[in-house]
Design a protein around this motif. Structure first.
Motif, mmCIF file in Angstrom:
data_model
loop_
_atom_site.group_PDB
_atom_site.id
_atom_site.type_symbol
_atom_site.label_atom_id
_atom_site.label_comp_id
_atom_site.label_asym_id
_atom_site.label_seq_id
_atom_site.Cartn_x
_atom_site.Cartn_y
_atom_site.Cartn_z
ATOM 1 N N THR A 249 25.775 22.134 -25.061
ATOM 2 C CA THR A 249 26.261 21.829 -23.717
ATOM 3 C C THR A 249 27.097 22.984 -23.182
ATOM 4 O O THR A 249 26.965 23.388 -22.018
ATOM 5 C CB THR A 249 27.089 20.530 -23.735
ATOM 6 O OG1 THR A 249 26.261 19.447 -24.166
ATOM 7 C CG2 THR A 249 27.644 20.216 -22.354
ATOM 8 N N SER A 252 24.806 25.797 -22.384
ATOM 9 C CA SER A 252 24.082 25.534 -21.143
ATOM 10 C C SER A 252 24.936 25.843 -19.920
ATOM 11 O O SER A 252 24.448 26.380 -18.926
ATOM 12 C CB SER A 252 23.628 24.072 -21.115
ATOM 13 O OG SER A 252 22.903 23.793 -19.938
ATOM 14 N N ARG A 253 26.220 25.520 -19.995
ATOM 15 C CA ARG A 253 27.127 25.832 -18.871
ATOM 16 C C ARG A 253 27.210 27.338 -18.656
ATOM 17 O O ARG A 253 27.189 27.823 -17.513
ATOM 18 C CB ARG A 253 28.511 25.262 -19.143
ATOM 19 C CG ARG A 253 28.573 23.754 -19.218
ATOM 20 C CD ARG A 253 29.987 23.259 -19.467
ATOM 21 N NE ARG A 253 30.847 23.485 -18.310
ATOM 22 C CZ ARG A 253 32.129 23.137 -18.258
ATOM 23 N NH1 ARG A 253 32.705 22.569 -19.313
ATOM 24 N NH2 ARG A 253 32.837 23.354 -17.173
ATOM 25 N N ARG A 295 19.078 26.214 -21.163
ATOM 26 C CA ARG A 295 19.613 25.013 -20.510
ATOM 27 C C ARG A 295 18.790 23.788 -20.888
ATOM 28 O O ARG A 295 19.325 22.717 -21.163
ATOM 29 C CB ARG A 295 19.590 25.179 -18.984
ATOM 30 C CG ARG A 295 20.657 26.051 -18.396
ATOM 31 C CD ARG A 295 20.656 25.995 -16.881
ATOM 32 N NE ARG A 295 19.343 26.167 -16.286
ATOM 33 C CZ ARG A 295 19.114 26.473 -15.018
ATOM 34 N NH1 ARG A 295 20.146 26.647 -14.200
ATOM 35 N NH2 ARG A 295 17.906 26.596 -14.553
ATOM 36 N N ALA A 298 19.372 22.521 -24.431
ATOM 37 C CA ALA A 298 20.565 21.681 -24.535
ATOM 38 C C ALA A 298 20.206 20.218 -24.293
ATOM 39 O O ALA A 298 20.720 19.316 -24.963
ATOM 40 C CB ALA A 298 21.629 22.138 -23.533
ATOM 41 N N ALA A 302 20.521 17.040 -26.983
ATOM 42 C CA ALA A 302 21.147 15.772 -26.598
ATOM 43 C C ALA A 302 20.176 14.612 -26.795
ATOM 44 O O ALA A 302 20.568 13.510 -27.213
ATOM 45 C CB ALA A 302 21.619 15.840 -25.149
#
Length: 492
Positions: A249, A252-253, A295, A298, A302
């Protein structure tokens, strides 16, 4: 090779190919094939040490296992008629040394504790590798930050210009997040580092196994304390997937910002061509495809975490076959993280930051308005809420020059900032982005002196984590080497 020897006693009838494929776990088992051989060797050494198995079958079995270790499992061991690699390998051994010898390896053991041990062994290796990759990424962020302690740039909230900061401050924010990811993985490692071997199906065994001995051979800290929990637990897998999901995560940010920053209308960074692709129809395009795929990865991690939790939540004690479906999600999740983090490190390390463009944008959007309000408080004695209202009113009027600020002060607070000594020169100095950065020198701030402290602290944490990964990896490999040495001595 024979049919599934495990079915021959209780069950009859032939299965269709579709049914065999539905039940098989061979794709996921390829991840643990080598670990499974090590588990067999440790279990066999334990059986011989406790005199549960005689020397002749022990030597014959160990010679066969070492041959598989040296040359790899034959493809027929992964045939789906055996459901899993454990049964396929056992069938191979029985064919090779005969059932009277080959059929003795499974004494005091179930596939339940066998697979749980294999998964933990393989996962420990994955954790160490991911910690090492994170260390490389953190080193890249620290080294890049050290070059840009005075590179002023705009900081954003709500994707709008907020306050000036530095590129170093920005990069270290991500480094700190990845440092916490590392800490979580190290903590998870301690909970993975427990051996289920010897727990058998769930109620342990009547054979006098020395579980401490086999745990030590396989590089575990200790054996599991409850045999039912040992085979039923997958919270360790969920924990590692959770850690990987948190890590991805954050990645990805960072990728999202690299995508935005590399656009023509932002222009803060130029990504190396190796991390970009072009268009099949538009020859001018340079697309940040690696960042975009990361991205998406990620989201995949999840999803693996969600699947693992959902599979486990309805299962009673102890082992249930549903857990077989969890394992592929575990490997997919950790693999996506392990692939992504080194690429992110390379993308950052090879990126060219446009410091002039960043500096030009640093003061736009009234980003230094907070410092002007702070000066009205610190140097002119206003309440912060009053100063906030005055500066906000001036921004509404479209300027922060002296005349506009004076009008805003009279409208919003009924006072005169000119009479209190405010000048245009003072405003100009306060609104300089470099000034706004320099005065934020407290712990954690973007001022170069404060960033220098952060750099030193994070370098120390990085050195500690790097040493842990190397020491842990060395100890694990050493245990495996000792195990192979002991196995060769038995087979000689």
């Amino acid at each position: 090779m024979r049919s599934d020897q495990i079915r021959q006693g209780r069950l009859s009838g032939e299965r269709s190919g579709d049914l065999e494929h539905f039940l098989a776990s061979m794709d996921a088992d390829r991840w643990i094939a080598k670990a499974d051989l090590l588990v067999d060797m440790a279990h066999l050494l334990g059986l011989r040490r406790q005199k549960i198995i005689d020397e002749a079958p022990a030597r014959a079995l160990m010679a066969a296992l070492l041959d598989l270790y040296d040359h790899g499992l034959p493809e027929e061991a992964f045939d789906e008629r055996f459901e899993d690699v454990h049964a396929g390998k056992e069938a191979y051994l029985i064919d090779r040394v005969g059932e009277d010898f080959g059929g003795r390896l499974h004494m005091g053991r179930s596939r339940n504790d066998e697979v749980a041990t294999c998964i933990r062994m393989r996962l420990k290796e994955e954790i160490i590798a991911l910690v090492q990759s994170l260390a490389d990424l953190r080193r890249t962020l620290i080294e890049t930050a050290a070059v840009h302690t005075e590179t002023v740039m705009p900081g954003f909230t709500h994707l709008q210009h907020a306050q000036p900061t530095t590129l170093a401050h920005y990069l270290l924010a991500y480094e700190q997040a990845f440092s916490r990811d590392t800490a979580r993985l190290r903590e998870a490692y301690a909970r993975v580092d427990i051996s289920p071997l010897g727990s058998a199906a769930f109620a342990s065994t009547g054979f006098p196994l020395d579980r401490d001995y086999t745990a030590r051979l396989l590089g575990f800290a200790r054996p599991a304390g409850n045999s039912m929990d040992a085979v039923a637990a997958r919270d360790f897998a969920i924990e590692v997937l959770s850690d990987a999901a948190v890590c991805m995560t954050t990645a990805s940010r960072l990728c999202e910002e690299l995508v935005l920053w590399s656009t023509a209308f932002v222009g803060f960074v130029r990504l190396d061509d190796a991390y970009c692709s072009s268009s099949s129809i538009m020859p001018q395009k340079k697309n940040p495809d690696v960042a975009e795929i990361m991205r998406a990865k990620a989201g995949s991690v999840a999803g693996s975490l969600t699947a693992a939790i959902t599979i486990t939540k309805g299962l009673p004690m102890s082992y249930n076959r549903d857990l077989q479906e969890l394992t592929p999600h575990l490997w997919r999740g950790v693999e996506a993280a392990r692939q992504s983090i080194p690429l992110l490190s390379g993308m950052i390390g090879s990126a060219a930051f446009d410091t002039e463009r960043m500096g030009a944008e640093a003061g736009r959007g009234f980003s230094t308005a907070t410092e002007l309000a702070d000066v009205l408080v610190r140097e002119y004695g206003l309440a912060f809420r009053t100063a906030h209202r005055i500066v906000g009113r001036a921004v509404r009027h479209g300027s922060l020059d002296l005349a506009t600020l004076e009008d805003a002060a009279r409208e919003a607070a009924g006072i005169s900032v000119v009479e209190q000594g405010m000048t245009q020169e003072k405003i100009d100095s306060v609104l300089d982005p470099r000034h706004a950065v320099a005065v934020r020198s407290i712990v954690g701030g973007p001022a170069p002196a404060a960033v220098a402290v952060q750099l030193a602290e994070q370098k120390g944490l990085l050195a500690r984590d790097t040493a842990w990964a190397e020491e842990t990896r060395t100890a694990l490999l050493g245990a495996f080497e000792d195990l192979i040495l002991e196995s060769r001595r038995l087979a000689a």
